[in-house]
Write a protein that holds these residues in place. Structure first.
Motif, short mmCIF file in Angstrom:
data_model
loop_
_atom_site.label_atom_id
_atom_site.label_comp_id
_atom_site.label_asym_id
_atom_site.label_seq_id
_atom_site.Cartn_x
_atom_site.Cartn_y
_atom_site.Cartn_z
N LEU A 236 2.16 62.65 -16.91
CA LEU A 236 3.36 62.03 -16.33
C LEU A 236 3.89 62.85 -15.15
N SER A 237 3.26 63.99 -14.93
CA SER A 237 3.69 64.88 -13.85
C SER A 237 2.46 65.28 -13.07
N PRO A 238 2.50 65.43 -11.76
CA PRO A 238 3.69 65.33 -10.92
C PRO A 238 4.02 63.88 -10.57
N SER A 239 5.31 63.59 -10.57
CA SER A 239 5.75 62.25 -10.18
C SER A 239 7.24 62.30 -9.90
N ARG B 90 -1.04 65.97 -19.47
CA ARG B 90 -1.96 65.12 -20.22
C ARG B 90 -2.48 65.84 -21.46
N THR B 91 -2.73 67.16 -21.30
CA THR B 91 -3.39 67.91 -22.36
C THR B 91 -2.45 68.31 -23.49
N ALA B 92 -1.17 68.54 -23.18
CA ALA B 92 -0.27 69.03 -24.23
C ALA B 92 1.06 68.29 -24.26
N GLY B 93 1.12 67.17 -23.55
CA GLY B 93 2.42 66.53 -23.35
C GLY B 93 2.82 65.52 -24.39
N THR C 10 2.84 62.37 -24.30
CA THR C 10 2.03 61.15 -24.48
C THR C 10 1.04 61.33 -25.63
N ASN C 11 0.71 62.59 -25.96
CA ASN C 11 -0.19 62.82 -27.10
C ASN C 11 0.46 62.36 -28.40
N ILE C 12 1.78 62.56 -28.48
CA ILE C 12 2.50 62.10 -29.68
C ILE C 12 2.44 60.57 -29.75
N LEU C 13 2.63 59.93 -28.59
CA LEU C 13 2.58 58.47 -28.55
C LEU C 13 1.19 57.96 -28.95
N VAL C 14 0.17 58.71 -28.54
CA VAL C 14 -1.19 58.33 -28.92
C VAL C 14 -1.34 58.43 -30.45
N GLN C 15 -0.83 59.52 -31.02
CA GLN C 15 -0.94 59.70 -32.47
C GLN C 15 -0.19 58.62 -33.22
N LEU C 16 0.92 58.17 -32.64
CA LEU C 16 1.70 57.11 -33.28
C LEU C 16 1.07 55.74 -33.06
N GLY C 17 0.00 55.74 -32.25
CA GLY C 17 -0.68 54.48 -31.99
C GLY C 17 0.00 53.62 -30.95
N LEU C 18 0.94 54.20 -30.22
CA LEU C 18 1.66 53.42 -29.20
C LEU C 18 0.92 53.41 -27.87
N MET C 19 -0.01 54.39 -27.71
CA MET C 19 -0.76 54.48 -26.45
C MET C 19 -2.23 54.66 -26.78
N LYS C 20 -3.07 54.21 -25.84
CA LYS C 20 -4.50 54.33 -26.08
C LYS C 20 -4.98 55.75 -25.83
#
Lengths: 284, 345, 362
Positions: free
Chosen positions: A149-152, A129-132, A134-144
């Motif tokens: 995403l791990s562990p899964s 969550r902290t360095a993964g 999804t942070n890029i997706l957040v910056q691109l505005g694709l995620m809130k």
């Protein structure tokens, strides 16, 4: 050329080396493992030579059945994912100019040099969550907001596919390079689009290679015990993880050996079944 | 126009030009053989017609429609590859049915058409055999049947018979030609074997260095080669330098050839004379004088090597039609003006 | 693979990443050739390096006994080696640093030479729990090093330090915990028993154990990571990815002093104290020198040095130590610790392991 029956011991000479290798690297270790699996476990100690079935009895439970089932399912999924990804990739790779192919292959080989630990840590960071990612997706505005995403199961699968993919490509590569390129061209002149020809000519023509690759990746994935721990929750731990626990942390060699023997037998059984079905399919 | 038209078709691989500015029109129902040494661009040209390679210039028209950008699988053509490219995982029948299956033909239709084609290639009842169990000639026919299954507009073959032994090859050449005439399909064969081209083609296209050197009927290619390359490549020939006086009357090795006239304005030219058109007589008498250097008696024909004016001339004739000569003998060479072909410079 | 095959006993390898490879090799270091000598087995990696640097040279200077230190391999492999060597009358090391579980296993085969308290005057300095005894009262081993596993949190995520292990059960902490994955090194049964059932005596009966397991099962939804690899959790704790869990007190303190937003808390129920013992192989012919070494190690000054230089908790009583408040807090606490039930971990090993695995995997 007529072959004469061996006359003296020296005539059997060429057999000694492979026979010795087989003995030293397979028969002796596996035989030892089978023997130990029947030994008596001494709690708080080690084990004593005996012939008991208790180690196998302990294994034959719904709990270990579930773990075994999950391990097999995971290995099959990894094998299928790897082949599904690697086959088109390797096909396109084999169409590239020679120089580019070499660059790609060297890059893939360098992935092989990464240890399982490094792969596991890299992906657990990418999935954090902290360095993964999804942070890029957040910056691109694709995620809130960034999520872990791990562990899964997905993380385990991704890590294992990543690890096995170079092997898959390297196994498929020679077969695809050797494949007569006019087969695909013929299919196109006969009305197949390239994508259709890939599925109804290339895939069936390489059926044996694909089957062999699936089995190889399956067995490779079955032995994986680090990535499920690093990237998965306990329910994603494979039988190999539990074997490691027993052997290394519990010092319960007989039980670890029994589990390992069982895993080997189930694996051999599945491989034999696959080959049998494959041969039947060929006859039909 | 119905048929195939190539318009300025060019193919470059990097800095190498494989095919340059090719113009060709193939009327519907014609059998064309593209002939040339290896690397002449004939296979590349065929692959562009098939859509397997994209031209870097020019257009390809089929029955008036521009198909230059149409992908291979939508071109409605049948192709036989040098490797045959039979699908190893399919039986003979399944191979032939493959294009039918792709087009979504019903099971019954497929079977009917496959049986029809198997009869056509003289392999009835072979449908269930694996292709690996067939002989070379049988595989050849299966590849042809598969390519013809959809009755394509265009039938392309890339060195189709090169893998067969000489005897079988000759038989297949005849068979292929007969099949084409029966079906009336526009056919283009790439070959490096001139016998094959002469046997089968309506039109022979001789290529070299990425260019078409001549496109004409086999007999015209043989009798009236356009240039030294074609004359030399097709059959064997005597290439002889000639010079002309102001009236255009040509002389060979200092002897005038009565009736042979070079085109207006041409001082020098090379003429081609086929060995069978060279007649040997007694020396003198207005003939070109020469010395016999070697006689090769092949039984059916006799080749006589004559040195004249520092050049070697070969004459071929049947034993009966030729005076007895031996090496070292003086002979006269007679060239009839109508067998001397003046070649383009 | 090396980083995974690690138990609490050789946890220090985390701090000595470069020494990982050498941990697998039993490489002897000969300090000085002298008449009197002693071979001492120490956990490979960080511990061996620290002892070679801070302890053994001083010991040789003070006693004239040369020390050859041997890096012990991981897991229980060293116990197996000692056992087999002893059967053949050989001792790969005279004295070895052994985990508590290994001590009990060695007792079952009389592997350890009983120690003579008359030759260990300094042993009176020790806290009682650091004297390992055979069931009949003979002394099997003397505490060598000790360390605490405590409740650790990321200070960015938790502004207030938690005060009790009960924080693990707090529904507010869903998917936030990192706990050790093995029954044999997490000691969470003891924590649960102490926190909710009044003490580790609750584990005396199988019914009691099952009750404790049921309570522990409630913690599962809060656990994000069951870790075997310490580096994985440490990294996640520092980044806040997994903001709470159990971890080593001194390592956490070290990370905090380096500026990472982490803290280690001794809960009111106490931290978990794990330790290793000095034990003498019955095959050793150096009993005299061994007693001298153990006695030397039981001096308060040496224990203070270990605390300052190696980061271990002292095995002697606090009042005898010259450690200041800060130095003491860095490695230990006055709160009564939770002591692992090593007896259960050996006598009921398979039962506990089976239940534990079913608990977390199932």
């Amino acid at each position: 050329m007529k072959r004469e029956a061996p006359q003296s011991i020296a005539d059997y000479g060429p057999l000694f080396f492979p026979a010795g290798m087989l003995l030293v690297f397979f028969v002796v270790p596996f035989g030892t493992m089978i023997a130990v699996s029947f030994f008596q476990r001494q709690q708080g100690g080690f084990y004593t030579p005996a012939f008991v079935f208790s180690n196998y009895e302990r294994f034959l439970s719904a709990f270990f059945g579930g773990v075994l089932g999950f391990s097999l399912m995971l290995a099959v999924t990894v094998a299928v994912c790897c082949v599904v990804l690697a086959l088109p990739f390797t096909y396109l790779l084999s169409k590239l100019p020679r120089r580019l192919q070499v660059i790609w292959l060297v890059a893939l080989l360098s992935v092989l040099s990464l240890s399982e630990v490094i792969i596991g840590f890299a992906w657990s960071t990418l999935f954090s969550r902290t360095a993964g990612i999804t942070n890029i997706l957040v910056q691109l505005g694709l995620m809130k907001q960034a999520v872990a995403l791990s562990p899964s199961f997905g993380a385990v699968l991704t890590g294992m596919v990543y690890q096995a993919l170079p092997y898959t490509v390297l196994v498929l590569y020679p077969a695809l390079v050797r494949l007569d390129p006019t087969l695909m061209e013929a299919a196109r002149t006969l009305g197949s689009s390239p994508v259709r020809a890939f599925f109804n000519v290339l895939v069936p023509a390489l059926r044996n290679t694909i089957m062999a690759t699936l089995i190889m990746v399956f067995i490779f994935a079955l032995g994986s015990y680090l990535l499920p721990q690093i990237l998965g929750r306990p329910q994603h731990w494979t039988l190999s993880v539990l074997i490691t626990d027993q052997a290394i942390y519990q010092s319960n060699m007989p039980f670890a050996a029994a589990m390992a023997v069982f895993l080997v037998l189930v694996t051999l059984g599945l491989v034999a079944l696959t080959l049998l079905i494959g041969r039947k399919g060929e006859k039909a | 126009m119905s048929g195939l038209v190539l318009n300025g078709v060019t193919k470059q691989f990097g800095t190498f030009t494989a095919v340059e500015n090719v113009q060709l029109s193939v009327p519907h129902g014609t059998f064309v053989c593209m002939l040339g040494p290896s690397g002449c661009g004939k296979t590349t040209l065929l692959r562009m017609i098939a859509g397997l390679d994209d031209p870097t210039g020019g257009t390809i028209l089929l029955d008036g429609e521009d198909i230059t950008k149409v992908p291979t699988h939508k071109r409605n053509l049948g192709m036989v590859f040098q490797s045959l490219a039979l699908f190893p995982h399919l039986s003979v029948g399944e191979n032939i049915a493959y294009p039918l299956r792709i087009r979504g033909k019903g099971r019954e239709d497929q079977k009917k058409r496959v049986d029809e084609l198997l009869a056509l290639i003289h392999l009835p009842g072979y449908g269930d055999r694996p292709v690996s169990k067939l002989s070379g000639g049988q595989r050849q026919r299966v590849a042809i049947a598969r390519a013809l299954a959809l009755s394509p507009k265009l039938f392309l073959l890339d060195e189709p018979l090169s893998a067969l032994d000489a005897k079988l090859r000759e038989a297949m050449q005849v068979e292929l030609r007969q099949l084409q005439q029966k079906l009336g399909i526009t056919t283009i064969v790439v070959t490096h074997d001139q016998r094959e081209a002469m046997t089968m083609a309506d039109t022979v296209v001789v290529m070299n260095g990425g260019h078409i050197r001549q496109a004409a009927s086999p007999i015209e290619i043989y009798r009236k080669p356009a240039d030294t390359f074609v004359a030399d490549f097709i059959g064997s020939t005597n290439l002889i330098e000639t010079t002309a006086d102001s009236s255009g009357a040509a002389t060979v090795f200092g002897h005038s050839v009565p009736g042979l006239v070079l085109p207006a304005g041409l001082q020098k030219a090379t003429i081609s004379v086929r060995p069978e058109d060279v007649h040997l007589t007694a020396p003198g008498n207005g003939a070109i004088n020469g010395t016999v250097t070697f006689v090769r008696d092949l039984g059916g024909t006799i080749e006589t090597f004559v040195e004249a004016g520092g050049k070697q001339i070969v004459a071929v004739s049947t034993p009966r039609a030729r005076p007895e000569v031996t090496a070292g003998q003086q002979v006269g060479i007679v060239l009839a003006p109508d067998v001397c072909v003046v070649l383009k410079q | 693979m090396d980083t995974m095959i690690k138990t609490a006993v050789n946890r220090r390898t985390v701090l000595a990443a470069g020494a990982l490879g050498t941990a697998m090799l039993a490489m002897p270091t000969v300090l000085r050739a002298q008449d009197k000598s002693l071979k001492i087995g120490v956990y490979g990696g960080y511990f061996k390096n620290s002892f070679d640097k801070n302890i053994f040279p001083e010991f040789t200077k003070a006693t004239g006994i040369a020390v050859e230190s041997v890096a012990e391999p991981t897991g229980e492999a060293w116990l197996v080696q000692l056992e087999q060597a002893a059967k053949a009358g050989a001792a790969p090391a005279d004295i070895s640093m052994m985990s508590q579980v290994a001590m009990i296993k060695g007792q079952s085969t009389e592997l350890w030479t009983p120690l003579d308290t008359a030759k260990l005057p300094n042993a009176t300095n020790l806290l009682d729990r650091f004297i390992n005894k055979y069931p009949d009262g003979r002394i099997a081993g003397i505490g060598a090093v000790a360390w605490y596993i405590t409740l650790v949190t990321n200070t960015d995520v938790y502004k207030e330090a938690p005060t009790s292990w009960q924080a693990f059960w707090d529904p507010a902490n869903t998917d936030k915990l990192g706990l050790l994955a093995l029954v044999s090194n997490s000691f969470l049964l003891e924590v649960t028993a102490k926190t909710f059932f009044g003490g580790t005596n609750a584990l005396d009966t199988e019914e009691g154990i099952l009750k404790v397991f049921d309570k522990l099962a409630e913690v599962k939804p809060n656990v994000r990571l069951w870790y075997r690899d310490e580096a994985q959790f440490e990294q996640a704790l520092k980044s806040g990815e997994i903001p709470m869990g159990q971890y080593y007190h001194d390592v956490t303190g070290l990370a905090a002093s380096e500026g990472h937003p982490v803290r280690s808390t001794f809960p009111k129920e106490g931290g978990i104290q794990d330790s290793g013992c000095w034990a003498l192989s019955r095959a050793s012919k150096k009993a005299e020198e061994a007693h001298i070494f153990i006695n030397y190690m039981c001096q308060p000054a040496i224990q203070a040095t270990l605390s300052r230089k190696v980061g271990t908790a002292p095995t002697v009583k606090r009042e005898l130590l010259d450690l200041n408040e800060k130095e003491f807090a860095a490695v230990s606490s006055d709160i009564e610790p939770i002591l692992p039930r090593y007896d259960l971990l050996t006598s009921k090993a398979d039962f506990l392991n089976q239940k534990w695995t079913e608990l977390i995997v199932g």
